[in-house]
Enzyme design. Structure first.
Site, PDB file in Angstrom:
ATOM      1  N   HIS A  34      47.052  66.544  46.825  1.00 55.93           N
ATOM      2  CA  HIS A  34      48.066  67.082  47.449  1.00 55.93           C
ATOM      3  C   HIS A  34      49.133  67.784  46.129  1.00 55.93           C
ATOM      4  O   HIS A  34      49.436  68.650  46.043  1.00 55.93           O
ATOM      5  CB  HIS A  34      49.045  66.195  47.544  1.00 55.93           C
ATOM      6  N   LYS A  99      48.503  55.606  55.995  1.00 55.75           N
ATOM      7  CA  LYS A  99      49.778  54.242  56.840  1.00 55.75           C
ATOM      8  C   LYS A  99      50.613  53.771  56.228  1.00 55.75           C
ATOM      9  O   LYS A  99      50.889  55.276  55.581  1.00 55.75           O
ATOM     10  CB  LYS A  99      48.236  53.026  56.545  1.00 55.75           C
TER      11      LYS A  99
END
Lengths: 187, 279
Positions: A34, A99
């Site tokens: 990322h 999550k």
């Protein structure tokens, strides 16, 4: 069954709390990937993977045991990717899988860009890996488990947490069970 | 009378403990999870618990890790004061054991928190020594996933906050963690000591088997009270709503200063990998 690349027609009917199954090609990325993607976007450079309409799964898989295509591969905490996520949604990423909580900025961008955040069950990594039928590193192999992998998945299970309409399954789920004395004491 | 133990025995113990912990969850945890399924009123929560049990059985049968995050290796060595380690550097032997165990596991350690280059073999493991009477060595290994580690907290409170303040801080930590820490959780609480001690106590609390209670009655009562409060938050398995947010709260405490009430909360996730051997 949802198959990337996704269109608005695929995603608009989905609501927070829905169970979904994903089949097709999805891409992995976690912290290090990322950071690199964000740097490329900031410089205006092309990305090594075309992500418009695609799904990103926040996972750093374990090494594959002999006879397996991949090791256990459950979701990692999505919130760590929040700082990098809005530009990716603006580029057209349509499904995020991980999550845990998302930031208000990410939730707003999901609504604005008509995209979905879904959770896979953390701690069920060995079972989740059975839904992954192939895995190859697309770019940045030097990142090891953090490299971007292309996974072919079949019936990969997840639960919609944040839908295109501002729905939030964590908030709704918790509110439904908070302080219910009869539940705590009277099972 | 000195007992000689070659460091290679410790190395082998570390390798075996960590290799097996990756795919075999502790029996006390699995029993608690199984007992929690019928108590969970949320159908989705119950589904999650059943999935976790199925995942554990599958991982054990295939001998593959229950979770991809096999964490950092954290090793607690209780060393009898009559033990003499022979045959080389004990620390190096332990790290060799860690390296060997992680051959087929994920490498999740970076050598420097700023530069962040992966060490490539999951070393170093974090080692804690305690000197105890006798001539035995007990090695306890934790494979600590960092989803839950990241949501752990520490606060140096003034004594005036009292037990209510402790209670509020522990429940608040679980609420802030929510789904991120992968509930159902095991909640380790450290009370007292100084800044460093209280964090260590919270981690040590995670070593206790589920079902054990603190020997001091007032702290055993606090454990029960905290578990009840946590399971009223509604967070539930995986944060999707429900009753079973935690399976256990363990407190470890120590003497502290007249001016402080240190509290640390160390969370463990639904894959609490722990193993122990006595040598």
């Amino acid at each position: 069954m949802l198959t990337p690349p996704f269109t608005e027609t695929d995603l608009l009917p989905l609501r927070a709390g829905d169970s979904i199954r994903i089949s097709g090609v999805i891409y992995t990325a976690r912290d290090a990937a990322h950071k690199r993607l964000a740097e490329l976007i900031e410089r205006g450079d092309p990305l090594p993977v075309a992500l418009a309409g695609q799904a990103i799964y926040y996972v750093g898989p374990a090494p594959a045991k002999e006879g397996h295509v991949i090791g256990p591969a459950g979701p990692t905490t999505s919130g760590r990717m929040d700082a990098y996520t809005v530009p990716l949604l603006r580029l057209g990423v349509k499904l995020l899988i991980g999550k845990g909580y998302r930031s208000p900025e990410v939730k707003a961008a999901l609504v604005e860009q008509r995209a979905i955040y879904a959770a896979a069950v953390g701690g069920a990594a060995a079972l989740l890996a059975r839904h992954i039928h192939s895995s190859r590193v697309v770019v940045w192999p030097e990142l090891g488990t953090e490299a971007i992998h292309e996974l072919t998945v079949e019936g990969f299970p997840a639960i919609v947490i944040n839908d295109c309409h501002g729905g939030d399954a964590y908030a709704v789920g918790r509110a439904a069970w908070e302080k219910r004395e009869e539940i705590v004491n009277g099972e | 009378m000195l007992r000689e133990i070659p460091v290679t025995r410790i190395q082998e113990a570390v390798e075996t403990l960590l290799s097996e912990a990756a795919y075999r969850l502790p029996a006390d945890y699995l029993a608690a999870l199984e007992a929690a399924a019928p108590v969970e009123p949320s159908p989705l929560g119950r589904q999650v618990i059943e999935l976790l049990l199925e995942n554990s059985a599958y991982a054990q049968a295939e001998q593959i890790p229950t979770c991809q995050d096999t964490g950092m290796a954290i090793l607690f060595l209780e060393v009898g004061q009559d033990v003499h380690f022979t045959g080389g550097d004990l620390d190096a032997a332990i790290q060799n054991g860690v390296r060997a165990a992680y051959g087929g596991l994920r490498k999740s350690v970076v050598g420097d928190p700023i530069c962040r280059a992966n060490t490539g073999d999951n070393t170093p493991g974090l080692i804690h020594f305690e000197i105890v009477p006798g001539d035995r060595v007990t090695v306890t290994a934790l494979q600590k996933g960092f989803g839950a580690e990241l949501m752990s907290r520490l606060q140096m409170f003034p004594p005036s906050v009292g037990v209510e303040g402790v209670n509020r801080f522990v429940v608040e930590t679980v609420e802030l963690a929510g789904p991120n820490a992968c509930p159902p959780l095991i909640v380790g609480v450290g009370l007292g000591g100084a800044f460093d001690t209280v964090a260590h106590l919270a981690k040590k609390a995670l070593l206790r088997p589920i079902g054990s209670t603190h020997p001091a009655p007032h702290l055993a009562a606090l454990e029960a009270e905290l578990l009840d409060a946590i399971n009223r938050t509604g967070i539930g398995p995986q944060g999707l709503g429900g009753r079973v947010t935690a399976l256990a709260v363990h407190i470890e405490s120590a003497a502290t200063h007249i001016g402080a009430l240190p509290v640390a909360v160390n969370l463990n996730c639904s894959a609490p990998r722990r193993a122990r051997v006595e040598i």
